[in-house]
Design a protein around this motif. Structure first.
Motif, PDB file in Angstrom:
ATOM      1  N   PRO A  53      45.221  90.359  94.638  1.00  0.00           N
ATOM      2  CA  PRO A  53      45.909  89.774  93.484  1.00  0.00           C
ATOM      3  C   PRO A  53      46.774  88.579  93.867  1.00  0.00           C
ATOM      4  CG  PRO A  53      46.104  92.163  93.416  1.00  0.00           C
ATOM      5  CD  PRO A  53      45.491  91.815  94.746  1.00  0.00           C
ATOM      6  N   MET A  54      47.411  88.627  95.028  1.00  0.00           N
ATOM      7  CA  MET A  54      48.296  87.522  95.421  1.00  0.00           C
ATOM      8  C   MET A  54      47.512  86.237  95.710  1.00  0.00           C
ATOM      9  SD  MET A  54      51.577  88.168  95.375  1.00  0.00           S
ATOM     10  CE  MET A  54      52.333  87.037  96.546  1.00  0.00           C
ATOM     11  N   LEU A  55      46.282  86.385  96.164  1.00  0.00           N
ATOM     12  CA  LEU A  55      45.449  85.204  96.448  1.00  0.00           C
ATOM     13  C   LEU A  55      44.694  84.731  95.213  1.00  0.00           C
ATOM     14  CD1 LEU A  55      43.686  85.552  99.912  1.00  0.00           C
ATOM     15  CD2 LEU A  55      45.172  83.717  99.140  1.00  0.00           C
ATOM     16  N   ALA A  56      44.473  85.643  94.274  1.00  0.00           N
ATOM     17  CA  ALA A  56      43.606  85.332  93.126  1.00  0.00           C
ATOM     18  C   ALA A  56      43.987  84.047  92.387  1.00  0.00           C
ATOM     19  CB  ALA A  56      43.539  86.519  92.161  1.00  0.00           C
ATOM     20  N   PRO A  57      45.264  83.769  92.125  1.00  0.00           N
ATOM     21  CA  PRO A  57      45.571  82.553  91.359  1.00  0.00           C
ATOM     22  C   PRO A  57      45.054  81.279  92.006  1.00  0.00           C
ATOM     23  CG  PRO A  57      47.531  83.926  91.571  1.00  0.00           C
ATOM     24  CD  PRO A  57      46.483  84.527  92.448  1.00  0.00           C
ATOM     25  N   TYR A  58      44.885  81.300  93.336  1.00  0.00           N
ATOM     26  CA  TYR A  58      44.554  80.065  94.051  1.00  0.00           C
ATOM     27  C   TYR A  58      43.105  79.650  93.916  1.00  0.00           C
ATOM     28  CZ  TYR A  58      49.264  80.568  95.623  1.00  0.00           C
ATOM     29  OH  TYR A  58      50.623  80.693  95.619  1.00  0.00           O
ATOM     30  N   PHE A  59      42.323  80.414  93.106  1.00  0.00           N
ATOM     31  CA  PHE A  59      40.975  79.936  92.805  1.00  0.00           C
ATOM     32  C   PHE A  59      41.073  78.611  92.039  1.00  0.00           C
ATOM     33  CE2 PHE A  59      39.948  80.060  88.290  1.00  0.00           C
ATOM     34  CZ  PHE A  59      41.007  80.774  87.762  1.00  0.00           C
ATOM     35  N   LYS A 109      52.523  83.806 103.377  1.00  0.00           N
ATOM     36  CA  LYS A 109      51.335  84.546 103.824  1.00  0.00           C
ATOM     37  C   LYS A 109      50.144  84.339 102.909  1.00  0.00           C
ATOM     38  CE  LYS A 109      49.858  89.315 104.410  1.00  0.00           C
ATOM     39  NZ  LYS A 109      50.266  90.675 104.708  1.00  0.00           N
ATOM     40  N   TYR A 110      50.374  84.369 101.605  1.00  0.00           N
ATOM     41  CA  TYR A 110      49.262  84.402 100.655  1.00  0.00           C
ATOM     42  C   TYR A 110      48.884  83.021 100.155  1.00  0.00           C
ATOM     43  CZ  TYR A 110      50.271  89.401 100.629  1.00  0.00           C
ATOM     44  OH  TYR A 110      50.485  90.698 100.987  1.00  0.00           O
ATOM     45  N   ALA A 145      40.087  71.946  98.938  1.00  0.00           N
ATOM     46  CA  ALA A 145      41.261  72.763  99.285  1.00  0.00           C
ATOM     47  C   ALA A 145      40.994  74.254  99.142  1.00  0.00           C
ATOM     48  CB  ALA A 145      42.455  72.360  98.418  1.00  0.00           C
ATOM     49  N   VAL A 146      40.230  74.644  98.118  1.00  0.00           N
ATOM     50  CA  VAL A 146      40.005  76.077  97.911  1.00  0.00           C
ATOM     51  C   VAL A 146      38.517  76.439  97.950  1.00  0.00           C
ATOM     52  CG1 VAL A 146      42.158  76.512  96.711  1.00  0.00           C
ATOM     53  CG2 VAL A 146      40.181  75.780  95.400  1.00  0.00           C
ATOM     54  N   SER A 147      37.730  75.565  98.551  1.00  0.00           N
ATOM     55  CA  SER A 147      36.290  75.800  98.611  1.00  0.00           C
ATOM     56  C   SER A 147      35.946  77.062  99.407  1.00  0.00           C
ATOM     57  CB  SER A 147      35.643  74.554  99.235  1.00  0.00           C
ATOM     58  OG  SER A 147      34.313  74.766  99.518  1.00  0.00           O
ATOM     59  N   ALA A 148      36.567  77.209 100.584  1.00  0.00           N
ATOM     60  CA  ALA A 148      36.287  78.395 101.407  1.00  0.00           C
ATOM     61  C   ALA A 148      36.794  79.656 100.722  1.00  0.00           C
ATOM     62  CB  ALA A 148      36.927  78.250 102.785  1.00  0.00           C
ATOM     63  N   LEU A 149      37.906  79.541 100.026  1.00  0.00           N
ATOM     64  CA  LEU A 149      38.459  80.683  99.295  1.00  0.00           C
ATOM     65  C   LEU A 149      37.478  81.137  98.211  1.00  0.00           C
ATOM     66  CD1 LEU A 149      40.948  82.545  98.816  1.00  0.00           C
ATOM     67  CD2 LEU A 149      41.744  80.859  97.167  1.00  0.00           C
ATOM     68  N   HIS A 150      36.905  80.176  97.489  1.00  0.00           N
ATOM     69  CA  HIS A 150      35.911  80.507  96.471  1.00  0.00           C
ATOM     70  C   HIS A 150      34.756  81.287  97.078  1.00  0.00           C
ATOM     71  CE1 HIS A 150      36.587  77.460  92.946  1.00  0.00           C
ATOM     72  NE2 HIS A 150      37.705  78.032  93.322  1.00  0.00           N
ATOM     73  N   PRO A 187      53.355  80.715  90.424  1.00  0.00           N
ATOM     74  CA  PRO A 187      51.905  80.444  90.372  1.00  0.00           C
ATOM     75  C   PRO A 187      51.212  80.872  89.089  1.00  0.00           C
ATOM     76  CG  PRO A 187      52.475  81.481  92.466  1.00  0.00           C
ATOM     77  CD  PRO A 187      53.716  81.483  91.635  1.00  0.00           C
ATOM     78  N   THR A 188      51.628  81.987  88.487  1.00  0.00           N
ATOM     79  CA  THR A 188      50.891  82.438  87.306  1.00  0.00           C
ATOM     80  C   THR A 188      51.762  82.612  86.079  1.00  0.00           C
ATOM     81  OG1 THR A 188      51.143  84.734  88.017  1.00  0.00           O
ATOM     82  CG2 THR A 188      49.088  83.635  88.601  1.00  0.00           C
ATOM     83  N   ALA A 189      53.024  82.906  86.263  1.00  0.00           N
ATOM     84  CA  ALA A 189      53.866  83.198  85.099  1.00  0.00           C
ATOM     85  C   ALA A 189      54.472  81.913  84.561  1.00  0.00           C
ATOM     86  CB  ALA A 189      54.971  84.168  85.499  1.00  0.00           C
ATOM     87  N   PRO A 190      54.462  81.728  83.232  1.00  0.00           N
ATOM     88  CA  PRO A 190      55.118  80.555  82.662  1.00  0.00           C
ATOM     89  C   PRO A 190      56.638  80.681  82.760  1.00  0.00           C
ATOM     90  CG  PRO A 190      54.239  81.953  80.910  1.00  0.00           C
ATOM     91  CD  PRO A 190      53.868  82.596  82.199  1.00  0.00           C
ATOM     92  N   GLU A 191      57.310  79.555  82.778  1.00  0.00           N
ATOM     93  CA  GLU A 191      58.769  79.534  82.806  1.00  0.00           C
ATOM     94  C   GLU A 191      59.286  80.203  81.538  1.00  0.00           C
ATOM     95  OE1 GLU A 191      61.961  75.980  83.752  1.00  0.00           O
ATOM     96  OE2 GLU A 191      60.363  75.674  82.297  1.00  0.00           O
TER      97      GLU A 191
END
Lengths: 88, 347, 393
Positions: free
Chosen positions: B101-107, B46-47, B79-84, C252-256
């Motif tokens: 928060p679940m989407l945030a890393p994908y910036f 989903k995310y 890939a993440v232009s629209a997300l930005h 995605p965010t946490a290191p191994e």
């Protein structure tokens, strides 16, 4: 005292949580362990917090989250917060 | 070594239905052309921004036979232009607390390759290339170099894109989809039995290339304020790819002696045809100079807001029956990449 | 293996412009983050180790390019001048640029104030990641031009990729750089993830609560030994002897948690360098100030270096310059080169009490760089890991 069921509908909460966790509603049983059974990691826990705060217009503190290990506990905490907020 | 050939054993694409662009070069994918729940499963995806859905779907097809601890070289621009854009609106109009928060890393654009790696336990290494417009073709060159240096024994070469935000320039040229190729060094593959086994799913198609197709790529730069060097540089790159047989050195030096800009490549392509040439180009001075050097011998595809189409053309060339195809792309900023592709069974 | 020579250096950081400023800052150990001056950034934590305004005069060729591009070109200008590259080398050079966000900051500005007109045809699509191309355009170079965006490992990946091009004989000279400038989206996402420290970047300390972003760029000129000798390069700072590239493939965010892939990156880099842990004179860690990274990196260093660990000093660059994202690996490499070149590990920036669980040696006084190798680590958000081994010539 108002029953918590009228303050906060359990089935609605179940549906909200299932939607956020991206799992079937059936999987979110009252006592399913969010971390061990439903795979909630720290990132997902944050997401759940954000959605609950927005949906129920409450503020959740980081220190309160560790106690929220099942849907049942979540319901108790939210109902308490909603009730506190309605007493101005 | 750059220009060295790779064996491609598997090739998968996820693309909207044809025609993917209009006469004027604009692209709009039909709504609902891709459903991640159908392609990846109803839960657990989903995310992810759409570009990652396309990439994971293509990878599933390409890795149906498994691959082990391979490396990944992924090219993308948007890939993440629209997300930005969406996240930026949230922060400007509201607050970072409203971000998912679940989407945030994908910036961070490298999460596309990261998610691919974790999905298939690919612990080799990952590189995310973002060179404007050429990153997809460039991934071939970078992969070849990494294999030659022993940094992996098997690599995924991939590209993924999604449309930019509707409010941004170039939104009407957004491309959507992904390509994943499985690559090994030429010597590692048993070349017995040539042929292409293709399968097609709802939004994707994949081909197992038994006997392997090959591809090799080179890249160079044409400073936008010196576009007259484009033809000369292209000739040198094609010589480096081994495009000219026999009298290649003579052909190239004849070109260079003539200055390169007049007459174009027809001078040194064989009169009976030579390879099919496909060029993905925009309207910039650099691209127009490349187009001029191609002398009408190339099929020109209007460039989209990304680096995907050139690698799509590589995938198409691997499944073709023709002997060889040259694919080209260029950016307004000056990047140029060119690849030579031979399908399985070709000499 | 001879390795690829580093013959020129350039840097732009919160300390200002130039490698001399960087070394001076490393030896005096003072820096401070400031609140990001972006009225549109509605965030809880907004500290930034910002490049000071007017730190350098941007090249007139830069036009409307954003800050990241200006930092990139300035760092390359310094490196190319430092290496004494002539016109032939500049023209033939490959350029490999590492950046996580590219021109995102500029695009965030344009999103609010309007996009620049593309030659009178109206605003055109441009990729976010154009700063690498801008460098080649400024140089007038026709070698390969590659941009790599492996987040916080990008700058080190750029150096490794560029070194590989030189080793493979593709080009006589390659310029590798990392560059990163303020981005509202990057700041907001880290803010959302709770990964930012409210006070400063305090790697390996007990009280660390996250990282603090920084801006900057660093560039190195790379060439083969033969080429450097043939053109009588003014000096050789260092050799790139080895690199290890690995991938967590975990989360995605946490290191191994067991750091197995980080350990493998270090081991492979040392193996490629034909070196052992006892040959290392200084370690420039990734060390970001986030709880998990610093802990896991400390544990892995102890495991990989064993009995040697206690005697090998670390120099923590991010404590001085903040976390410069895609530039960090390149800035760390330049810092390592300077330490090897000067033979001295500067005192680490004085921070709070060191976390007893992070058993690494961060000297609080100047220490000798007693051996010839430096190990540089860069670990990206998303699980890309790279280690570089550099050697005094």
């Amino acid at each position: 005292m108002e029953s918590t069921a009228t303050v906060l509908d359990m089935e609605k909460l179940r549906a909200v949580v299932a939607e956020v966790l991206d799992v079937e509603v059936d999987a979110v049983t009252d006592d399913a362990h969010l971390v061990d059974d439903l795979g909630v990691d720290s990132l997902m826990a944050l997401e759940v917090t954000v959605v609950l705060e927005r949906t129920y217009q409450v503020k959740l503190d980081e220190s309160e989250l560790p106690q929220v290990i099942t849907l049942r506990k979540m319901h108790e905490l939210l109902a308490q917060k909603i009730q506190q907020q309605s007493v101005v | 070594m750059s220009g060295a050939a790779l064996m491609i054993t598997r090739c998968a694409t996820v693309l909207p239905p044809e025609p993917r662009w209009a006469r004027d070069g604009t692209r709009t994918s039909p709504p609902g052309w891709f459903d991640y729940k159908t392609e990846l499963g109803p839960r657990g995806y989903k995310y992810l921004p759409p570009a990652l859905h396309y990439l994971l779907t293509a990878a599933r097809h390409a890795l149906a036979d498994g691959v082990g601890a391979a490396g990944v070289v992924l090219g993308t621009n948007s890939a993440v232009s629209a997300l930005h854009a969406a996240m930026d609106r949230t922060v400007v109009q509201s607050h970072s607390a409203e971000l998912s928060p679940m989407l945030a890393p994908y910036f961070s654009v490298n999460l596309a390759a990261g998610k691919l790696a974790s999905e298939h336990r690919l612990t080799g290494f990952q590189l995310t290339l973002t060179s404007p417009r050429i990153a997809g073709l460039e991934a071939i060159q970078v992969a070849a170099r990494a294999l030659a240096m022993g940094r992996a024994s098997c690599l995924l070469i991939a590209a993924t894109e999604a449309a930019p935000d509707p409010a941004e320039p170039g939104a009407d040229r957004g491309e959507e989809g992904a390509v994943v190729l499985v690559a090994r060094p030429l010597s590692n593959v048993d070349a017995s039995g040539a042929g292409v086994r293709s399968t097609a799913g709802s939004a994707g198609s994949s081909a197992a290339l038994s006997g392997g197709g090959t591809c090799r790529a080179r890249t160079f730069f044409v400073p936008p304020d010196a576009p007259h060097r484009a033809g000369e540089a292209l000739a040198a790159a094609w010589a480096g790819l081994g495009l000219w047989d026999g009298g290649s050195a003579g052909g190239t030096s004849k070109w260079l002696r003539d200055g390169g800009s007049a007459g174009g490549i027809s001078k040194w392509l064989p009169p009976d045809g030579g390879p099919r040439i496909v060029a993905v180009l925009d309207d910039s001075p650099v691209a127009r100079r490349i187009a001029a050097a191609l002398d009408g011998r190339a099929r020109v595809i209007p460039a989209a807001a990304g680096c995907l189409e050139p690698l799509v053309q590589v995938a198409a060339a691997l499944r073709a029956e023709r002997e060889a195809t040259v694919v080209l792309s260029a950016s307004a900023e000056g990047n140029v990449a060119t690849a030579l592709v031979t399908p399985p069974g070709a000499v | 293996m001879g390795g690829v020579y580093i013959t020129g250096l350039g840097a732009v950081t919160c300390l200002g412009s130039g490698v001399d400023r960087l070394w001076h800052g490393m030896t005096t150990g003072h820096s401070a983050p400031v609140p990001a001056e972006d009225p549109h950034a509605h965030v809880a934590q907004r500290l930034l180790y910002a490049v000071p305004p007017h730190a350098f005069a941007p090249s007139s060729a830069v036009g409307t390019a954003g800050a990241a591009t200006r930092y990139a070109i300035e760092s390359v200008r310094q490196a190319v001048a430092d290496a004494g590259l002539g016109d032939a080398e500049r023209r033939a050079a490959a350029v490999v640029a590492g950046t996580g966000m590219g021109q995102a900051g500029a695009q965030e500005h344009w999103r609010l104030s309007g996009y620049p007109d593309g030659d009178g045809d109206g605003p055109q699509w441009t990729s976010t990641f154009t700063l690498g191309a801008a460098v080649s355009a400024w140089l007038g170079a026709d070698g390969p031009n590659t941009t790599v965006s492996n987040a916080c490992a990008a700058g080190a990946c750029a150096i490794s990729l560029a070194a590989d091009m030189v080793r493979a004989g593709e080009v006589p000279v390659a310029i590798a750089l990392g560059a990163e400038a303020y981005s509202r989206v990057a700041l907001a996402c880290f803010d959302r993830l709770g990964a930012l420290d409210p006070l400063s970047c305090r790697p390996f300390t007990s009280d660390r609560q996250g990282t603090v972003f920084g801006e900057g760029a660093a560039a190195v000129v790379l060439e083969s030994a033969e080429y450097a000798e043939a053109r009588s390069a003014p000096r050789v700072y260092s050799r790139v002897l080895g690199a290890g590239w690995t991938c967590d493939a975990y989360h995605p965010t946490a290191p191994e948690p067991d750091g197995a892939q980080i350990a493998r990156a270090m081991s492979e880099a040392l193996a490629e360098a034909g070196a052992s842990v006892g040959d290392v004179g200084v370690i420039v860690p990734h060390g970001t100030g986030t709880h998990l990274n610093d802990l896991i990196e400390s544990n892995v260093l102890a495991e990989v270096f064993g009995e040697h660990a206690a005697g090998i000093p670390l120099y923590s660059v991010k404590a001085l310059l903040g976390h410069t994202g895609g530039a960090a690996g390149a800035i760390a490499a330049v810092a390592a080169v300077l330490i090897l070149h000067k033979g001295v590990v500067p005192a680490n920036v004085a921070l709070g009490e060191q976390d007893p669980e992070c058993g690494v040696w961060l000297p609080s006084r100047t220490a000798p760089c007693a051996r010839d190798l430096a190990l540089v680590n860069a670990y990206a958000f998303g699980g890309n890991n790279i280690s570089l081994v550099l050697r005094r010539p």
